[in-house]
Design a protein around this motif. Structure first.
Motif, mmCIF file in Angstrom:
data_model
loop_
_atom_site.group_PDB
_atom_site.id
_atom_site.type_symbol
_atom_site.label_atom_id
_atom_site.label_comp_id
_atom_site.label_asym_id
_atom_site.label_seq_id
_atom_site.Cartn_x
_atom_site.Cartn_y
_atom_site.Cartn_z
ATOM 1 N N LEU A 1 52.970 14.940 -21.394
ATOM 2 C CA LEU A 1 53.302 16.309 -21.011
ATOM 3 C C LEU A 1 54.548 16.752 -21.768
ATOM 4 C CD1 LEU A 1 52.794 18.768 -19.159
ATOM 5 C CD2 LEU A 1 54.289 17.679 -17.471
ATOM 6 N N LEU A 2 54.406 17.825 -22.543
ATOM 7 C CA LEU A 2 55.514 18.340 -23.337
ATOM 8 C C LEU A 2 56.200 19.520 -22.658
ATOM 9 C CD1 LEU A 2 53.768 18.332 -26.847
ATOM 10 C CD2 LEU A 2 55.206 16.546 -25.848
ATOM 11 N N GLY A 3 55.433 20.305 -21.942
ATOM 12 C CA GLY A 3 55.993 21.475 -21.282
ATOM 13 C C GLY A 3 55.006 22.039 -20.280
ATOM 14 N N THR A 4 55.530 22.739 -19.289
ATOM 15 C CA THR A 4 54.667 23.327 -18.262
ATOM 16 C C THR A 4 55.322 24.598 -17.741
ATOM 17 O OG1 THR A 4 53.439 22.860 -16.224
ATOM 18 C CG2 THR A 4 55.705 22.056 -16.335
ATOM 19 N N THR A 5 54.606 25.343 -16.923
ATOM 20 C CA THR A 5 55.174 26.562 -16.370
ATOM 21 C C THR A 5 56.130 26.235 -15.227
ATOM 22 O OG1 THR A 5 54.668 28.701 -15.370
ATOM 23 C CG2 THR A 5 53.225 26.874 -14.806
ATOM 24 N N LEU A 6 57.206 26.980 -15.169
ATOM 25 C CA LEU A 6 58.183 26.794 -14.102
ATOM 26 C C LEU A 6 57.901 27.702 -12.911
ATOM 27 C CD1 LEU A 6 61.452 26.594 -16.269
ATOM 28 C CD2 LEU A 6 59.952 24.734 -15.501
ATOM 29 N N ASP A 7 56.983 28.646 -13.081
ATOM 30 C CA ASP A 7 56.622 29.544 -11.978
ATOM 31 C C ASP A 7 55.170 29.972 -12.143
ATOM 32 O OD1 ASP A 7 57.013 31.680 -14.020
ATOM 33 O OD2 ASP A 7 59.145 31.364 -13.620
ATOM 34 N N ASP A 8 54.921 31.240 -12.475
ATOM 35 C CA ASP A 8 53.546 31.716 -12.639
ATOM 36 C C ASP A 8 52.910 31.134 -13.898
ATOM 37 O OD1 ASP A 8 53.996 33.232 -10.423
ATOM 38 O OD2 ASP A 8 54.019 35.168 -11.449
ATOM 39 N N ALA A 9 51.649 30.743 -13.793
ATOM 40 C CA ALA A 9 50.879 30.414 -14.987
ATOM 41 C C ALA A 9 50.556 31.712 -15.721
ATOM 42 C CB ALA A 9 49.593 29.681 -14.602
#
Length: 340
Positions: free
Chosen positions: A153-161
C-alpha cells in the motif's frame, strides 16, 4: 478449472463463471439503482436485504448463461473482505452453502484484490511489477503490485473516496440518483462533456503533499460552498461548467499521484481499476500523460470496471493455484487491509 465467483460487497448482486482464471463464461450483475435512487444512495440494510432476495437467482443465471451446472464447478470464490458487513455476509453465506453441498474449495477474496484482477482479465499482458490505482465509490488506493499475490500500500484516501465525492456532489447538485437511473459519477462525466473545465478553479487536495495519500472531502465542500454562494448572490449556476471543473480537479490529483508513485517505484506500467476507471476524462488524461512519459497504462473493459464477480473468480483461481483456500469458518471483515 471452473471457478464460480460471488460478489455482494455493496449494491451489486453478482455471480460469474471463469475458466482457468482468464476466460469469462458468464458475468451476471444485478444493480439496485431503481431501488436506491429514491434514497439518494446506498442504504446498507436495504442493499443487504435485496442481495438476500436476488443471490440465488443470479447464481442460477450465471450457470445457465454458461450452459453449466454446479456439478461442473471446481471452486467457489467470494468477496469476504472490504465492504458493507451485511452485504458481504449474504455472499459468504451463499458461497459456504455451495462449497459444503458440492464439497468444493472455498476461497475468500479481498474486494480490492478483485479489482486488481479485473485489469488482468482484460489485459493478460499486464506486466509485474506495476503500480495500481484502485478508485471507486469506496476506495482510492495506490498499490505497488509486485506479483500476482504481493501488494504494498503506497497511499489511500484520508476521508472521502473519489467515487464517493462524485456521488455526493452529484446528489447536492440534484443531477445524480434523484433524477437518473445511474450513479452520480456517470452523470457528472456525461454533463462535463458540455462544460468548461477551466470555468472554476477548485482546489487540488494534497497535490503537492509529500505522501501518496488522497483527500477529496475538502474539494467536495469547496464545490458545495461555491454553489451556495452563487445561489445567495443569485448568480447563474452553469451546472455543466461546475461538473467539468470539479471532475478536472479530481482527475488531475489522481493522475499526478499515480505517476509520482510509478516514478518512485521505477515501474513502466500503471493499472487503473475500480468504478471510476470508467470515467472518460480520467482515461483521456492518463493515456495522454503516460504516452508522453513512455509509461504503459491499462484500463479494464467497461463491463469489469464496476463491482462484478468475474474479477472475484479470477482472483480466487490465482489463490487456489498457490494452494490457498478458506474453510467453512470464513468470516467477513468490512475494513480489512489488503493482504490480511
Amino acid at each position: 478449472m471452473l471457478v464460480l465467483g460471488i460478489e455482494t460487497s455493496c449494491d451489486e448482486t453478482a455471480a460469474a463463471l471463469v475458466a482457468d482464471g482468464e476466460t469469462v463464461l458468464s458475468n451476471i450483475i444485478a444493480t439496485q439503482f431503481d431501488l436506491l435512487k429514491k434514497y439518494g444512495g446506498v442504504v446498507p440494510e436495504v442493499a443487504a436485504r435485496r442481495h438476500t432476495e436476488l443471490i440465488g437467482y443470479i447464481i442460477k443465471e450465471s450457470l445457465d448463461t454458461a450452459a453449466k451446472t454446479l456439478d461442473d464447478v471446481d471452486a467457489v470464490a467470494v468477496s469476504s473482505k472490504q465492504g458493507l458487513i451485511g452485504c458481504l455476509m449474504v455472499g459468504v453465506a451463499a458461497a459456504k452453502s455451495i462449497s459444503y453441498a458440492r464439497r468444493i474449495p472455498l476461497i475468500g477474496i479481498h474486494h480490492v484484490e478483485g479489482h486488481i484482477f479485473a485489469n488482468r482479465l482484460s489485459h493478460p499482458e499486464l506486466p509485474f511489477p506495476h503500480v495500481c490505482l484502485t478508485v471507486s465509490g469506496g476506495h482510492t488506493m495506490l498499490l505497488y503490485v509486485n506479483d500476482s499475490s504481493t501488494y504494498e500500500l503506497l497511499g489511500t484516501t484520508l476521508d472521502d473516496a473519489a467515487g464517493e465525492a462524485f456521488d455526493k456532489v452529484a446528489k447536492f447538485l440534484n443531477i445524480g440518483y434523484a433524477n437518473r437511473n445511474t450513479g452520480g459519477g456517470w452523470v457528472i462525466d456525461e454533463l462535463s462533456r458540455q462544460g468548461n473545465r477551466k470555468a472554476f478553479n477548485f482546489p487540488r487536495p494534497m497535490l503537492r503533499s509529500r505522501t501518496l495519500d488522497f483527500s477529496f472531502s475538502g474539494l467536495k465542500t469547496a464545490v458545495i460552498n461555491m454553489f451556495k454562494e452563487r445561489v445567495t448572490r443569485r448568480e447563474p449556476l452553469p451546472l455543466a461548467d461546475i461538473a467539468a471543473s470539479f471532475q478536472e480537479a479530481v482527475v488531475e490529483v489522481l493522475v499526478a499521484k499515480t505517476l509520482r508513485a510509478a516514478e518512485e517505484k521505477e515501474v513502466r506500467a500503471i493499472s487503473v481499476t475500480g468504478g471510476v476507471s470508467a470515467n472518460s476524462r480520467l482515461r483521456e488524461v492518463f493515456s495522454e500523460t503516460c504516452q508522453q512519459k513512455g509509461i504503459d497504462v491499462f484500463f479494464p473493459k467497461l463491463s469489469l470496471c464496476t463491482d462484478n464477480a468475474a474479477m472475484v473468480a479470477a482472483a480466487g483461481y490465482a489463490r487456489l493455484q498457490r494452494g490457498e483456500f478458506s474453510d467453512l469458518r470464513l468470516n467477513v471483515f468490512p475494513n480489512a487491509p489488503l493482504g490480511v
